[in-house]
Scaffold this motif. Structure first.
Motif, PDB file in Angstrom:
ATOM      1  N   MET A 255       0.866  -1.185   0.000  1.00  0.00           N
ATOM      2  CA  MET A 255       0.000   0.000   0.000  1.00  0.00           C
ATOM      3  C   MET A 255       0.902   1.235   0.000  1.00  0.00           C
ATOM      4  O   MET A 255       2.100   1.137   0.302  1.00  0.00           O
ATOM      5  N   LEU A 256       0.290   2.389  -0.226  1.00  0.00           N
ATOM      6  CA  LEU A 256       1.062   3.641  -0.221  1.00  0.00           C
ATOM      7  C   LEU A 256       1.781   3.882   1.101  1.00  0.00           C
ATOM      8  O   LEU A 256       2.802   4.552   1.141  1.00  0.00           O
TER       9      LEU A 256
ATOM     10  N   MET B 112      -0.725  -1.363  -4.475  1.00  0.00           N
ATOM     11  CA  MET B 112      -2.168  -1.224  -4.713  1.00  0.00           C
ATOM     12  C   MET B 112      -2.527   0.260  -4.783  1.00  0.00           C
ATOM     13  O   MET B 112      -3.194   0.818  -3.918  1.00  0.00           O
ATOM     14  N   ALA B 113      -2.063   0.913  -5.819  1.00  0.00           N
ATOM     15  CA  ALA B 113      -2.273   2.347  -6.046  1.00  0.00           C
ATOM     16  C   ALA B 113      -1.729   2.654  -7.430  1.00  0.00           C
ATOM     17  O   ALA B 113      -0.871   1.916  -7.927  1.00  0.00           O
ATOM     18  N   VAL B 114      -2.209   3.739  -8.012  1.00  0.00           N
ATOM     19  CA  VAL B 114      -1.600   4.147  -9.284  1.00  0.00           C
ATOM     20  C   VAL B 114      -0.276   4.856  -9.015  1.00  0.00           C
ATOM     21  O   VAL B 114       0.688   4.703  -9.750  1.00  0.00           O
ATOM     22  N   GLY B 115      -0.224   5.613  -7.907  1.00  0.00           N
ATOM     23  CA  GLY B 115       1.016   6.292  -7.524  1.00  0.00           C
ATOM     24  C   GLY B 115       1.992   5.294  -6.915  1.00  0.00           C
ATOM     25  O   GLY B 115       1.586   4.260  -6.375  1.00  0.00           O
TER      26      GLY B 115
ATOM     27  N   MET C 112      -8.691  -2.964  -7.791  1.00  0.00           N
ATOM     28  CA  MET C 112      -7.278  -2.646  -7.518  1.00  0.00           C
ATOM     29  C   MET C 112      -6.574  -3.823  -6.839  1.00  0.00           C
ATOM     30  O   MET C 112      -5.451  -4.193  -7.193  1.00  0.00           O
TER      31      MET C 112
ATOM     32  N   LEU D 266      -8.765   2.919 -11.613  1.00  0.00           N
ATOM     33  CA  LEU D 266      -9.293   3.879 -10.639  1.00  0.00           C
ATOM     34  C   LEU D 266      -9.535   5.269 -11.229  1.00  0.00           C
ATOM     35  O   LEU D 266      -9.895   6.206 -10.526  1.00  0.00           O
TER      36      LEU D 266
ATOM     37  N   SER E  56      -9.833   6.880  -4.586  1.00  0.00           N
ATOM     38  CA  SER E  56     -10.216   5.642  -5.284  1.00  0.00           C
ATOM     39  C   SER E  56     -11.065   4.726  -4.403  1.00  0.00           C
ATOM     40  O   SER E  56     -11.268   3.553  -4.735  1.00  0.00           O
TER      41      SER E  56
ATOM     42  N   HIS F 198      -8.036  11.008   2.031  1.00  0.00           N
ATOM     43  CA  HIS F 198      -7.431  10.276   0.908  1.00  0.00           C
ATOM     44  C   HIS F 198      -8.337   9.126   0.428  1.00  0.00           C
ATOM     45  O   HIS F 198      -7.971   7.955   0.506  1.00  0.00           O
TER      46      HIS F 198
ATOM     47  N   ARG G  88      -1.046  14.595  -4.700  1.00  0.00           N
ATOM     48  CA  ARG G  88      -0.252  14.209  -3.536  1.00  0.00           C
ATOM     49  C   ARG G  88      -0.027  15.433  -2.666  1.00  0.00           C
ATOM     50  O   ARG G  88       0.249  16.523  -3.180  1.00  0.00           O
TER      51      ARG G  88
ATOM     52  N   ARG H 237     -11.898  -0.502  -5.267  1.00  0.00           N
ATOM     53  CA  ARG H 237     -10.872  -1.074  -4.390  1.00  0.00           C
ATOM     54  C   ARG H 237     -10.718  -2.577  -4.666  1.00  0.00           C
ATOM     55  O   ARG H 237      -9.612  -3.112  -4.670  1.00  0.00           O
TER      56      ARG H 237
HETATM   57  C1  8YV Z   1      -4.971   5.099  -3.031  1.00  0.00           C
HETATM   58  C2  8YV Z   1      -3.885   6.654  -4.564  1.00  0.00           C
HETATM   59  O1  8YV Z   1      -6.166   5.576  -2.386  1.00  0.00           O
HETATM   60  O2  8YV Z   1      -3.755   5.114  -6.302  1.00  0.00           O
HETATM   61  C3  8YV Z   1      -3.210   6.044  -5.720  1.00  0.00           C
HETATM   62  O3  8YV Z   1      -2.102   6.477  -6.064  1.00  0.00           O
HETATM   63  O4  8YV Z   1      -3.485   7.643  -4.050  1.00  0.00           O
HETATM   64  C4  8YV Z   1      -5.087   6.027  -4.068  1.00  0.00           C
HETATM   65  O5  8YV Z   1      -5.827   5.378  -5.029  1.00  0.00           O
HETATM   66  C5  8YV Z   1      -4.544   4.448  -1.954  1.00  0.00           C
HETATM   67  O6  8YV Z   1      -3.873   5.191  -1.044  1.00  0.00           O
HETATM   68  C6  8YV Z   1      -4.333   2.985  -1.879  1.00  0.00           C
HETATM   69  O7  8YV Z   1      -2.992   2.654  -1.578  1.00  0.00           O
END
Ligand code: 8YV
Length: 317
Positions: A49-50, A71-74, A294, A97, A285, A282, A234, A291
């Motif tokens: 996760m982030l 599990m994020a686009v970033g 993702m 997302l 998504s 935050h 961000r 979710r």
């Molecule tokens: C996430 C996000 O919410 O995908 C990203 O980059 O910032 C969000 O979708 C999220 O923090 C899951 O890790």
């Protein structure tokens, strides 16, 4: 495989059919650093996760690690260069997302301009005892100018929504997006022009060395004093102290924020006590549908790499 949060059972069970899976069994508490380091040392794959820092320290002591599926686009929580050097594939969850996050960005525009949380609170507190012409009067969104900073897929999905509201769309990003220009009449501007002309400034830029602190005191000064500032990209792209000052000094009229310099933001943070700020934790998504997709995409990336196949959505520099 080590999964750093409790995710959907169906996704975990699917992985368990072919692999040994361990899960940090908490939905709301990040895996402690020492546990993450220990797991990285023993695992072939991490589903992260982030909130998990995947850095050189971790990667230098992960002899079996083949893939980190974020599990994020970033992926600003991952040192992609160090991963590359260590021969570890990094994947993210793009596209799935896009619409969900664009919906949230547009919700923040509407909620801030039309003072929805304040109005909802007002009625729930029993304060609605009479009518007056300017009761909770907000600002129009339709036909106004939206300036999008960071015109990736999410930015373009917001532009589509904004076009439906008859908004005039400006954007600033690394490379021209001719499709958005043709389809939604979006106009490319340098940052300074965009900030001066926009009624709504929406930041969707990812966090990189170039974007860190990109919006600060100087940029807020350029905005209209009636402007509403929205950040769904961000937190550290914006100098938060300058944002607080701009709101206090009336350099801008309000802010809608999904992301913060430090997350979770402290309850005492000045932004949270400002009437003209709509803050959400935050949740860009965060729909059950998205979710799940993702989680599934992150798991499918792991499955592919561990089966010697090409990952579906690899991050490249
Ligand atoms: C996430 C996000 O919410 O995908 C990203 O980059 O910032 C969000 O979708 C999220 O923090 C899951 O890790």
């Amino acid at each position: 495989i080590f999964i750093t949060r409790k995710i959907d059972d169906a996704v975990i069970d699917e992985l368990k059919k072919s692999f040994d899976v361990e899960v940090w069994d908490s939905e709301d508490e990040a895996v402690p650093r020492d546990v993450l380091l220990k797991q990285a040392k023993e695992s072939h794959a991490l589903l992260t996760m982030l909130s998990d820092q995947i850095d050189e320290e971790l990667l230098s002591d992960a002899p079996h690690l083949k893939v980190v599926a974020n599990m994020a686009v970033g992926y600003d929580n991952i040192d992609v260069e160090a991963a590359e050097k260590a021969g570890v594939i990094v994947t993210n969850t793009p596209d799935v997302l896009t619409d969900t996050t664009a919906d949230l960005a547009f919700s923040l525009i509407l909620a801030t301009a039309r003072r929805i949380p304040e109005a909802a609170d007002y009625i729930k507190q029993g304060e609605w005892t009479s009518w007056s012409p300017y009761l909770l009067a907000g600002r129009d969104v339709h036909h106004k100018t939206l300036g999008i900073v960071g015109m990736g897929k999410i930015g373009q999905a917001v532009a589509k929504r904004a076009a439906g509201f008859d908004m005039n769309i400006l954007y600033h990003t690394r490379s021209r997006k001719t499709e958005a220009e043709e389809q939604f009449g979006a106009q490319y501007k340098n940052l300074s022009d965009l900030l001066e002309k926009a009624d709504f400034v929406l930041v969707l830029a990812p966090l990189t060395e170039e974007t860190r602190g990109m919006i600060g005191a100087e940029q807020f000064k350029k905005m209209k004093d009636s402007a509403i500032f929205i950040n769904v990209g961000r937190g550290p792209v914006v100098d938060e102290k300058s944002l607080v000052d701009a709101l206090r000094n009336g350099d801008i009229a309000g802010a809608g924020l999904d992301v913060f310099e430090k997350e979770p933001i402290s309850k005492e943070h000045p932004l949270l006590s400002m009437e003209n700020v709509v803050a959400v934790p935050h949740i860009g998504s965060a729909t059950t549908e998205t979710r799940y997709i993702m989680m599934k995409l992150a798991a499918d990336n792991i499955k592919a790499v561990l089966n010697g196949e090409k990952p579906l959505t690899r991050v490249t520099r």
